[in-house]
Design an enzyme around this catalytic site. Structure first.
Site, PDB file in Angstrom:
ATOM      1  N   LYS A 174      60.464  -3.702 -11.765  1.00 14.81           N
ATOM      2  CA  LYS A 174      61.465  -2.753 -12.255  1.00 14.81           C
ATOM      3  C   LYS A 174      61.211  -1.411 -11.592  1.00 14.81           C
ATOM      4  O   LYS A 174      60.284  -0.693 -11.962  1.00 14.81           O
ATOM      5  CB  LYS A 174      61.415  -2.588 -13.774  1.00 14.81           C
ATOM      6  CG  LYS A 174      62.717  -1.960 -14.270  1.00 14.81           C
ATOM      7  CD  LYS A 174      62.592  -1.120 -15.501  1.00 14.81           C
ATOM      8  CE  LYS A 174      62.013   0.224 -15.237  1.00 14.81           C
ATOM      9  NZ  LYS A 174      62.819   1.083 -14.332  1.00 14.81           N
TER      10      LYS A 174
ATOM     11  N   GLU B 134      48.192   3.306 -13.476  1.00 16.63           N
ATOM     12  CA  GLU B 134      47.919   4.497 -12.669  1.00 16.63           C
ATOM     13  C   GLU B 134      48.785   5.588 -13.279  1.00 16.63           C
ATOM     14  O   GLU B 134      49.994   5.579 -13.105  1.00 16.63           O
ATOM     15  CB  GLU B 134      48.253   4.199 -11.203  1.00 16.63           C
ATOM     16  CG  GLU B 134      47.469   5.058 -10.250  1.00 16.63           C
ATOM     17  CD  GLU B 134      48.246   6.289  -9.876  1.00 16.63           C
ATOM     18  OE1 GLU B 134      48.082   7.314 -10.582  1.00 16.63           O
ATOM     19  OE2 GLU B 134      49.008   6.224  -8.907  1.00 16.63           O
TER      20      GLU B 134
ATOM     21  N   CYS C  47      50.849  12.417  -8.206  1.00 22.20           N
ATOM     22  CA  CYS C  47      49.837  12.487  -9.273  1.00 22.20           C
ATOM     23  C   CYS C  47      48.483  12.951  -8.746  1.00 22.20           C
ATOM     24  O   CYS C  47      47.583  13.210  -9.531  1.00 22.20           O
ATOM     25  CB  CYS C  47      49.742  11.154  -9.987  1.00 22.20           C
ATOM     26  SG  CYS C  47      49.686   9.803  -8.844  1.00 22.20           S
TER      27      CYS C  47
ATOM     28  N   GLU D  63      50.089  18.512 -16.109  1.00 19.35           N
ATOM     29  CA  GLU D  63      50.627  18.252 -14.775  1.00 19.35           C
ATOM     30  C   GLU D  63      51.940  19.016 -14.573  1.00 19.35           C
ATOM     31  O   GLU D  63      52.879  18.843 -15.352  1.00 19.35           O
ATOM     32  CB  GLU D  63      50.891  16.736 -14.716  1.00 19.35           C
ATOM     33  CG  GLU D  63      50.851  16.139 -13.357  1.00 19.35           C
ATOM     34  CD  GLU D  63      50.850  14.612 -13.411  1.00 19.35           C
ATOM     35  OE1 GLU D  63      51.264  14.027 -14.428  1.00 19.35           O
ATOM     36  OE2 GLU D  63      50.417  14.011 -12.413  1.00 19.35           O
TER      37      GLU D  63
END
Ligand code: ADP
Length: 472
Positions: free
Chosen positions: A172, A247, A281, A376
């Site tokens: 997906k 992850e 990331c 983040e």
């Protein structure tokens, strides 16, 4: 505008379904539609993958390797067209899209070879009449859920080792970037990957995710994305005890020591910060600079940041494309406003443009209370803080729920080694702002995830260990 279809059991699927629009973030134009699949299509994909597993897992390692190598060759031939597609749906500059195609394809060539090196073991037995063996077998059907920031690499990094070990996959892709995924699957089919081995389902993330979590035939889930969704999937995997690789988010610190080579440090921070407009990331999120060099470091950094051109990724010379959507722009702005309110000094900010474009920002005088020093940012913002002692810099670098990537700049190797050993991070760049490569293990400590992708470590994630005891 083009219409793309899902890939289920080698068929273009979803002709009768409602559609989802795919936008070009540079101008918000609709460039394509894909079907809005849900539970039914997700289950059909698992039916196909489960069926195909019986055949694909029986291919010899060399046969699988050859098919995967052919896929690599076809992607290489089509890399420019794929890069164009990527820039159109994701926004990153064309040169970065081409770079990503090479990086993404690097996983395919690495794992085409690694397929041949899935070794078992023989273990010495205690008794004379026993023989002990360890076999490695593919785990089975793998669910692959990927984000929009690397539309090709996040797929190949998972699918290449899965295929190499004999697994089949249901993918997906992120709703923002499904076309690259569909094109990669079409090339796999052309390369001779049997039908049902790679299936792509587009549509409702929650419905598709739930169908796969509930399905006992899905033996592994591999996910790259937010920590929030990762935790949800981890919980959801418990009922059927799936193997999982996650992850998730990061909040990469950079430590610049007083003996750092300033040019290397500035180049490293730029590399780590501005790739994909700060939307990776492993992007450097907070820069700790020794107080004795902060002024010269900041001056050099601003000089370089000023040169970065923000614009449409298809325009020659663009360094930073648009952010992915309005939510992303609002988040970055919130981080900048918060830092300014809490005493941060904005020492550089390009004149902001329309739409989803966001000009780089450099902030000094930051403190640990600011959101950008804890969460983040996923945008082109560089917050700089100072430190006096090495111990304090390491302590602040480690003070995070995340543990994905960290960077350190020093010309003193002994000191560098001592620092990297203390950093609680899965990936450390010492004088290097771009550590990721297909042959090395990528993954995080703490809430940044579970498992590793890349290298021989990435192959293990798709293999079961079977111990066999033989009595003669
Ligand atoms: P981001 O914030 O970077 O978009 P997400 O974690 O929301 O990260 O998305 C990463 C991937 O996870 C995408 O493919 C997205 O569609 C998918 N996703 C989001 N929510 C769910 C969910 N509830 N179940 C399964 N997949 C999901």
């Amino acid at each position: 505008m083009q219409t793309y279809y899902m890939k289920i059991n080698g068929q273009d699927s979803g002709h009768d379904l409602p559609t989802l629009e795919v936008n070009n973030p540079a101008n918000m134009e609709v460039i394509a539609t894909v079907p809005k699949g849900g539970k039914t299509e997700a289950k059909q994909a698992v039916d196909a993958a489960s069926d195909a597993f019986k055949n694909w897992s029986q291919f010899s390692a060399y046969e699988r390797s050859e098919v995967i190598r052919t896929w690599f060759n076809l992607i290489h031939e089509h890399r420019e067209e794929l890069a164009q597609t990527m820039t159109l749906e994701q926004g990153k500059p064309l040169k970065e899209s081409l770079g990503e195609m090479n990086y993404a394809n690097g996983f395919i060539s690495w794992y085409a070879e690694e397929a041949k090196r899935v070794y078992g073991e023989q273990i010495p037995a205690t008794q004379r009449d026993k023989r002990l063996f360890v076999h490695k077998q593919p785990v089975g059907v793998v669910a692959v859920i990927t984000p929009w920031n690397f539309p090709a690499a996040m797929i190949t990094r998972k699918v290449a080792p899965a295929l190499a070990s004999g697994c089949t996959v249901v993918i997906k892709p992120a709703e923002q970037t499904p076309i690259t995924a569909i094109k990669l699957a079409a090339l796999a089919e052309e390369a001779g990957v049997p039908k049902g081995v790679i299936n792509v389902v587009t549509g409702d993330p929650k419905a598709i995710g739930e169908a796969w979590l509930e399905d006992d035939r899905v033996r592994k889930l591999t996910f790259t994305g937010s920590t929030e969704v990762g935790k949800l999937l981890m919980k959801g995997s418990a009922d059927t005890v799936k193997k999982i690789s996650l992850e998730l988010g990061g909040h990469a610190p950079v430590i610049v020591m007083d003996d750092a080579d300033l040019e290397k440090a500035v180049a490293g921070v730029i590399d780590a910060k501005f790739r994909n407009a700060g939307q990776t990331c492993v992007c450097s999120n907070r820069i700790y600079v020794h107080e004795s060099i902060v002024e010269s470091f900041t001056d050099r950094l601003v000089e370089e940041v000023k040169k970065l051109k923000v614009g449409d990724g298809l325009t020659e010379g663009t360094d930073l494309g648009p952010l992915i959507d309005e939510k992303a722009v609002a988040k970055v702005q919130r981080h900048v406003d918060d830092a300014a309110e809490k005493g941060g000094q904005i020492v550089y900010q390009g004149s902001q443009q329309e739409g989803l474009f966001y000009e780089p920002v450099v902030i000094t005088n930051t403190n640990d209370e600011m959101i950008c020093m804890k969460e983040e940012t996923f945008g082109p913002v560089v917050p700089i803080a100072t430190f006096k002692t090495e111990e304090k810099a390491i302590e602040r670098a480690n003070d995070s729920i995340y543990g994905l990537a960290a960077y350190c700049f020093t010309e003193n190797l002994t000191r560098g080694i001592k620092i990297i050993e203390q950093l609680e991070y899965g990936i450390v760049g010492l004088n290097d702002g771009l550590p990721s490569t297909p042959q090395a293990p990528f993954g995080g400590f703490k809430q940044s995830g579970l498992g590793r992708e890349g290298g021989h470590h990435g192959m293990d994630e798709y293999l079961e260990t079977k111990y066999v005891s033989v009595r003669l």
